[in-house]
Write a protein that holds these residues in place. Structure first.
Motif, short mmCIF file in Angstrom:
data_model
loop_
_atom_site.label_atom_id
_atom_site.label_comp_id
_atom_site.label_asym_id
_atom_site.label_seq_id
_atom_site.Cartn_x
_atom_site.Cartn_y
_atom_site.Cartn_z
N PHE A 142 0.85 -1.20 0.00
CA PHE A 142 0.00 0.00 0.00
C PHE A 142 0.88 1.25 0.00
O PHE A 142 0.61 2.23 -0.69
CB PHE A 142 -0.93 0.03 1.22
N GLY A 143 1.94 1.20 0.79
CA GLY A 143 2.86 2.34 0.86
C GLY A 143 3.52 2.61 -0.49
O GLY A 143 3.71 3.77 -0.89
N LEU A 144 3.86 1.53 -1.19
CA LEU A 144 4.47 1.71 -2.52
C LEU A 144 3.45 2.28 -3.51
O LEU A 144 3.79 3.12 -4.34
CB LEU A 144 5.04 0.38 -3.03
N TRP A 145 2.20 1.83 -3.41
CA TRP A 145 1.17 2.39 -4.30
C TRP A 145 0.96 3.88 -4.02
O TRP A 145 0.52 4.63 -4.89
CB TRP A 145 -0.15 1.63 -4.15
N ASP A 146 1.26 4.26 -2.78
CA ASP A 146 1.16 5.68 -2.42
C ASP A 146 2.50 6.39 -2.54
O ASP A 146 2.74 7.40 -1.87
CB ASP A 146 0.61 5.82 -0.99
#
Ligand SMILES: Cc1cc2nc3c(=O)[nH]c(=O)nc-3n(C[C@H](O)[C@H](O)[C@H](O)COP(=O)(O)O)c2cc1C
Length: 446
Positions: free
Chosen positions: A166-170
């Motif tokens: 999720f952090g990478l998608w953000d």
């Protein structure tokens, strides 16, 4: 459009969801590796207004057979890697969504974040990730391990894994890429959020080399039914897959999942519970019963007995029409499946053969035998009485029963006003399922 349309997923199991289905007269025996066949299926599912096709996966030939001889009766051997096939299927469809399983145990988060973000663009916002921790020991053997990671550890890793993804998608805000010819600036550095993650299991700097996914995050599905499985699902999942054998169990599970979501601060409508159902249909009840009997009779003992091995050990020395012995303790593979097999095994009159026929039939999912109206009755009953938000429909063999689902069952559900006759939303899978697009959330650390 119904106020709360039933959600429909087509749960793909190559060569059919009934393990002996490929032996039925007229069944395709080579569907698994035929992309043209799947493209036709995807187009037909779209015409029937299915929300998505679901491609389950494992990164191994998964089985409990004793040896290659016993294994040779299993028709779930050669299967497509789901992300690859979804790329090809999305090119011939406009609205149908595609959910693929990918393991948090035998992948790295950067790989998964990148592949699903890319596929979200390739499908134009129609992809979903079924977060699985892998149930089969064989996967361990393909990734430098002598044994499958312990159940609790798999879930601890999964929790951190999804946070990293999720952090990478953000990594990038939605409007980070300004591509300004005049100034020469390609992106706005204030909108880059490098993750710099250092946790118990993963160290991932980031940022992702793909823009923020079209859907914000692809739709997230989760299928763990154990305590830690439900914790993870309650926290992150848009779709909860589950195998429920009875209406009462389904209602109890539904309430438990929604409670779990509430504890995690999520609205009840933000999580859609979709149990599996394997319809065995006929134009008449007799025709359906005959088809079911034919399918069950085709379960060879070499195919059936391994489905009970994790739960009961080797049963090949016992009379198949006799009762079951005591089950083994627990299971590191599928905790919830273990419990539900034991519950079935304890039913009066259950025999080894009957139980393995049931397990080979639908891998623990609900089997519904009858006319399209009978099947629709069950689907409607669970749906209207707090048992589910929709269904993941399994196809016993291919292609005939798939067309019967599209041409008989779905029109019956449409006549009852339970499912939509047109796709809703903005063309994305989130849109058609009525799910909100996750807002950007910075997790980056300097
Ligand atoms: C409908 C459904 C689909 C699943 N698909 C996969 C899959 O594709 N790959 C996989 O490794 N596990 C799959 N599973 C297994 C779950 O991810 C999970 O490991 C299993 O339900 C056991 O969860 P538990 O250990 O929390 O009880 C699936 C389970 C269900 C009910």
């Amino acid at each position: 459009m119904p106020a709360r349309p039933m959600k429909l997923g087509l749960n793909i199991v190559a060569n059919g969801a009934h393990a002996a289905g490929w032996r039925m007269p007229g069944a395709r025996t080579d569907a698994a590796m035929d992309i043209r066949f799947w493209q036709e299926m995807a187009r037909a599912a779209e015409r029937a207004r299915f929300h998505f096709m679901f491609w389950a996966d494992g990164i191994a030939v998964r089985h409990s057979a004793r040896d290659d001889d016993e294994l040779s009766y299993n028709a779930r051997i050669d299967v497509f890697e789901p992300l690859t096939v979804i790329g090809a299927l999305s090119a011939v469809t406009e609205h149908l969504g595609f959910v693929a399983s990918a393991s948090t145990t035998y992948n790295e988060p950067y790989h998964i974040a990148r592949k699903f973000a890319s596929l979200d663009y390739v499908t134009r916002g129609r992809v979903g990730w079924n977060v699985v921790t892998s149930w089969s020991e064989q996967e361990a053997f393909n990734f430098g391990r002598d044994a499958h990671m312990e159940h609790g550890l798999r879930y601890r890793r999964a929790e951190e894994f999804v946070d990293v993804v999720f952090g990478l998608w953000d990594s990038w805000e939605d409007d980070a890429f300004i591509r300004d010819k005049a100034s020469g600036r390609y992106f706005d550095p204030a909108k880059l959020h490098t993750l710099n993650h250092r946790g118990e299991v993963f160290a991932v700097k980031g940022p992702l080399n793909v823009a923020r996914p079209l859907q914000g995050y692809p739709v997230i599905a989760q299928a763990g039914s154990s305590g830690p499985g439900q914790d993870l699902g309650g926290r992150i999942a848009d779709l909860i897959y589950t195998a429920q054998k009875s209406r009462d169990d389904a209602i109890a599970f539904y309430a438990s999942v929604k409670r779990q979501g509430e504890v995690a601060g999520r609205a009840p409508g933000a999580m859609l519970v979709m149990p599996g159902v394997l319809p065995i249909m006929g134009r008449t009840r007799q025709e359906a019963q005959d088809r079911f009997a034919q399918l069950q009779a085709l379960v060879h003992p070499a195919l059936g007995l391994p489905t009970l091995r994790d739960t009961y050990g080797d049963l090949s020395h016992l009379p198949p029409d006799g009762p079951l012995p005591s089950p083994l303790e627990g299971s590191n593979a599928l905790k919830s499946a273990h419990q539900s097999i034991v519950r079935l095994g304890n039913q009066p009159g259950m025999t080894i053969r009957k139980l393995y026929q049931i397990m080979a039939g639908a891998s623990g999912h609900n089997i519904s035998v009858g006319t399209p109206a009978d099947i629709a009755d069950v689907m409607q009953d669970w749906f209207e009485n707090g048992g589910c938000d929709g269904w993941n429909i399994l196809v016993p063999f291919l292609p005939e029963p798939a067309y019967e689902i599209f041409d008989w069952l779905v029109p019956e559900l449409q006549r009852r006003g339970l499912v939509a006759t047109e796709y809703a939303g903005d063309g994305t899978l989130r849109g058609s399922l009525g799910l909100a697009r996750p807002a950007f959330r910075s997790r980056g650390r300097r």
